[in-house]
Design a protein around this motif. Structure first.
Motif, PDB file in Angstrom:
ATOM      1  N   ARG A  54       2.358   1.776  -3.298  1.00 34.27           N
ATOM      2  CA  ARG A  54       1.296   1.836  -4.301  1.00 34.27           C
ATOM      3  C   ARG A  54       1.542   0.851  -5.446  1.00 34.27           C
ATOM      4  O   ARG A  54       1.461   1.188  -6.624  1.00 34.27           O
ATOM      5  N   LYS A  55       1.847  -0.390  -5.062  1.00 38.13           N
ATOM      6  CA  LYS A  55       2.107  -1.447  -6.043  1.00 38.13           C
ATOM      7  C   LYS A  55       1.330  -2.700  -5.679  1.00 38.13           C
ATOM      8  O   LYS A  55       1.206  -3.043  -4.497  1.00 38.13           O
TER       9      LYS A  55
ATOM     10  N   ILE B 277       0.847  -1.195   0.000  1.00 36.51           N
ATOM     11  CA  ILE B 277       0.000   0.000   0.000  1.00 36.51           C
ATOM     12  C   ILE B 277       0.881   1.243   0.000  1.00 36.51           C
ATOM     13  O   ILE B 277       0.630   2.199  -0.733  1.00 36.51           O
TER      14      ILE B 277
END
Length: 107
Positions: A67-68, A64
């Motif tokens: 952001r992957k 998280i």
């Protein structure tokens, strides 16, 4: 027209070389386990995480904070590229087995 093709070829060569120069870190997910559980990556630089699902069930690499996310079927290898990141610790996990966790230490 010739200059256009020369510029296009030069751009393609630079893009390919740039992608190959990324530091690469390997993560293996296997039926509720993840390895390594900790690795160090360079701050302020892009890097690649190569993910292998060595298990018999689907896996989802997720971070998280970075952001992957990447879903992988059994036996599949893929990767994510992380953009330049500030120093810190970033958690990653298998979303199908949340107890399988690791940390990227960015220095």
């Amino acid at each position: 027209m010739h200059k256009f093709w020369m510029a296009l070829a030069a751009t393609a060569l630079m893009a390919g070389a740039h992608a190959e120069d990324l530091p690469t870190f390997k993560v293996t997910i296997k039926d509720g386990t993840i390895s390594p559980t900790r690795f160090e990556a360079p701050a302020g630089k892009r890097f690649k995480i190569e993910i292998t699902n060595a298990g018999k069930s689907p896996a989802e690499f997720e971070s998280i904070q970075l952001r992957k996310e990447k879903v992988l079927g059994p036996g599949v290898t893929s990767f994510v590229v992380v953009n330049a990141t500030s120093p810190g610790e970033y958690v990653y996990f298998d979303d199908f087995h949340p107890q399988a966790r690791g940390t990227v230490v960015v220095k």
